[in-house]
Design an enzyme around this catalytic site. Structure first.
Site, short mmCIF file in Angstrom:
data_model
loop_
_atom_site.label_atom_id
_atom_site.label_comp_id
_atom_site.label_asym_id
_atom_site.label_seq_id
_atom_site.Cartn_x
_atom_site.Cartn_y
_atom_site.Cartn_z
CG ASN A 94 -0.17 -0.12 2.50
OD1 ASN A 94 0.59 0.77 2.85
ND2 ASN A 94 -0.33 -1.24 3.21
CG ASP A 151 -6.30 -7.29 14.29
OD1 ASP A 151 -5.36 -6.47 14.42
OD2 ASP A 151 -7.47 -7.02 14.58
CB ILE A 152 -0.15 -7.08 14.54
CG1 ILE A 152 0.29 -7.91 13.34
CG2 ILE A 152 0.98 -6.93 15.55
CD1 ILE A 152 1.28 -7.21 12.42
CG PHE A 172 -2.37 5.50 13.77
CD1 PHE A 172 -1.77 5.40 15.01
CD2 PHE A 172 -2.27 6.69 13.07
CE1 PHE A 172 -1.06 6.47 15.54
CE2 PHE A 172 -1.56 7.76 13.58
CZ PHE A 172 -0.97 7.66 14.82
CE LYS A 193 -11.06 0.40 11.46
NZ LYS A 193 -10.37 0.87 10.27
CE LYS A 240 -8.25 -3.27 14.65
NZ LYS A 240 -7.21 -4.00 13.97
N1 CTP Z 1 -3.47 -3.51 12.28
C1 CTP Z 1 -2.71 -4.57 12.73
N2 CTP Z 1 -2.73 -5.75 12.07
C2 CTP Z 1 -3.51 -5.92 10.99
C3 CTP Z 1 -4.29 -4.85 10.52
C4 CTP Z 1 -4.24 -3.66 11.18
O1 CTP Z 1 -2.00 -4.40 13.73
N3 CTP Z 1 -3.51 -7.08 10.37
C5 CTP Z 1 -3.49 -2.25 13.04
C6 CTP Z 1 -2.96 -1.07 12.28
O2 CTP Z 1 -1.58 -0.86 12.52
C7 CTP Z 1 -3.81 0.05 12.82
C8 CTP Z 1 -5.14 -0.62 13.08
O3 CTP Z 1 -4.83 -1.98 13.30
O4 CTP Z 1 -3.34 0.51 14.09
C9 CTP Z 1 -6.07 -0.52 11.93
O5 CTP Z 1 -7.17 -1.30 12.22
P1 CTP Z 1 -7.96 -2.10 11.12
O6 CTP Z 1 -9.27 -2.44 11.68
O7 CTP Z 1 -7.19 -3.20 10.55
O8 CTP Z 1 -8.05 -1.00 10.10
P2 CTP Z 1 -8.24 -1.20 8.66
O9 CTP Z 1 -7.25 -2.16 8.08
O10 CTP Z 1 -8.21 0.19 8.14
O11 CTP Z 1 -9.67 -1.87 8.71
P3 CTP Z 1 -10.75 -1.73 7.64
O12 CTP Z 1 -10.05 -2.06 6.38
O13 CTP Z 1 -11.76 -2.72 8.08
O14 CTP Z 1 -11.22 -0.33 7.75
#
Ligand code: CTP
Length: 402
Positions: A214, A310-311, A327, A341, A345
């Site tokens: 990205n 999802d870290i 974020f 969100k 989370k």
């Molecule tokens: N994050 C993470 N691991 C992932 C995805 C996201 O740690 N696999 C963290 C990002 O660093 C950020 C937050 O989660 O702090 C974003 O949340 P997320 O719900 O994943 O956001 P988006 O990916 O933007 O979700 P969506 O596409 O559903 O809007």
């Protein structure tokens, strides 16, 4: 008042006094600072000397007072550099509308404005002016510009003014300025804390030369890591591929994929006080990574994607885990999506921005969502916004013992 500093660790400030009736209150401020053991060097504008004589400040600070860019007491005509280099903080009180306008525009036409421009340490201003001057669109424009240049504002307060009018524009009382200065000079808010930050994009390989990624530049995450280090924390930055240098004093761990990021983050998170997930982690990766470059075939191609871990979710679920900050980059419905969100989370703080305004840019604006509601950090360079975010996190910490 108790002296808080020993001579060896004595804090040093430069107090700038610009032209305004409130200059007389700056004399009381010098007295409070000196009494608390702080070394105070006073620099006055020419206009300030019309309100209070340099001799007053000289007597109260016990040091020479400077007013002239060409002061012969400083060698090589370098007063504008020399006078601030050994200082921990510059405070301008009172800061007149004219002084703020000059500063906001980078003008350097007297000793005080020039040394503010040449300084390396933080700068605080205590504005003092007539209510109409304060509310004037030009002044408000300057206030916003100064905030984006990381200049801190103390006040002004509302109340009766020397000109006989009433409203906002009064300089804060010396005791209030003294309290703000003491706070600023006190121990760093994150001293002794371990902070873990993720930054940048992840890259999910399709074959040996192609992958899914990205537009994240990593700038916001690196700024957050730098701001945390400035706040005294021991910082580890787990970073996807970026073109950036690690900030001074920050330990960087390089990763490429979301799974590598997870492997690096989890053990570190167990041992961290704060986890700030700024990375733009790919939610999906190709189910299969081909061991050689894929060849063009006839017709269309279908690729199966599987979810990545999802870290942030995993760290937030750790027992006795760190204080977690997420974020969210949304492209629409920022408020609604962001609060949702944060709840999903199960994290205490979420920083949200509009993706189209943030990715790859030098500046950013954030809306912070916590249990109390929303808090806006207006558009400013990413490091400025990051410092404000770290201040917000530091203020939330004591309420949540690990
Ligand atoms: N994050 C993470 N691991 C992932 C995805 C996201 O740690 N696999 C963290 C990002 O660093 C950020 C937050 O989660 O702090 C974003 O949340 P997320 O719900 O994943 O956001 P988006 O990916 O933007 O979700 P969506 O596409 O559903 O809007």
């Amino acid at each position: 008042m108790k002296k808080t500093q020993t001579m060896a660790g004595r804090k040093r400030i430069l107090l700038g006094v610009s032209g305004g009736v409130a200059a007389y209150k700056a004399a009381e401020l010098v007295r409070l600072l000196v009494k608390a053991g702080i070394d105070v060097r006073v620099v006055m504008t020419e206009a300030a000397t019309r309100f209070v004589g340099p001799a007053t400040f000289q007597a109260l600070s016990g040091q020479p007072v400077y007013t002239d860019l060409w002061d012969a007491r400083i060698p090589d005509s370098m007063a504008h550099i020399e006078l601030s280099r050994d200082r921990d903080l510059v405070v301008v009180a009172p800061a007149s509308a004219n002084f703020m306008a000059r500063l906001a525009n980078g003008l350097a036409d007297d000793l005080l404005s020039t040394l503010c421009l040449a300084r390396r340490c933080p700068l605080l201003l205590a504005p003092a002016m007539n209510v109409e001057m304060w509310e004037n669109a030009a002044t408000q424009d300057n206030v916003r510009r100064l905030a984006s240049q990381d200049v801190g504002l103390l006040g002004p307060a509302a109340g009766d003014q020397a000109c006989g009018e009433t409203g906002r524009g009064r300089m804060l009382e010396p005791a209030q300025i003294f309290a703000a200065v003491s706070l600023r000079l006190g121990p760093k808010p994150l001293a002794g804390k371990k902070v873990l930050v993720t930054a940048g994009p992840t890259y999910e390989p399709i074959d040996t030369v192609r992958g899914l990624t990205n537009l994240s530049s990593g700038k916001m995450g690196y700024a957050v890591a730098q701001a945390a280090a400035e706040a005294g924390a021991d910082v580890t930055l787990v970073s996807g591929a970026t073109a950036l240098e690690a900030p001074a004093g920050v330990t960087r761990v390089d990763v490429r994929t979301a799974r590598e990021m997870r492997e690096a983050v989890l053990p570190l998170a167990r041992n961290s006080d704060i986890f700030i997930a700024v990375a733009a982690v790919a939610d999906y990766r190709p189910a299969e990574t081909h061991a050689h470059k894929l060849k063009r075939g006839a017709g269309s191609m279908t690729m199966e994607l599987v979810p990545n871990p999802d870290i942030l979710g995993e760290v937030a679920a750790l027992k006795n885990g760190p204080f977690c900050v997420g974020f969210a980059a949304e492209t629409e419905n920022l408020q609604a999506y962001a609060q949702e969100k944060r709840r999903k989370k199960n994290i205490p703080l979420l920083a949200a921005n509009l993706a189209q305004h943030a990715f790859g840019q030098e500046s950013n604006s954030l809306i912070l969502f916590d249990a109390k509601g929303e808090h806006e950090l207006p558009l400013a360079p990413k490091l400025v916004v990051a410092r404000q975010l770290l201040d917000h996190i530091a203020a939330m910490l004591p309420k949540r013992a690990r």
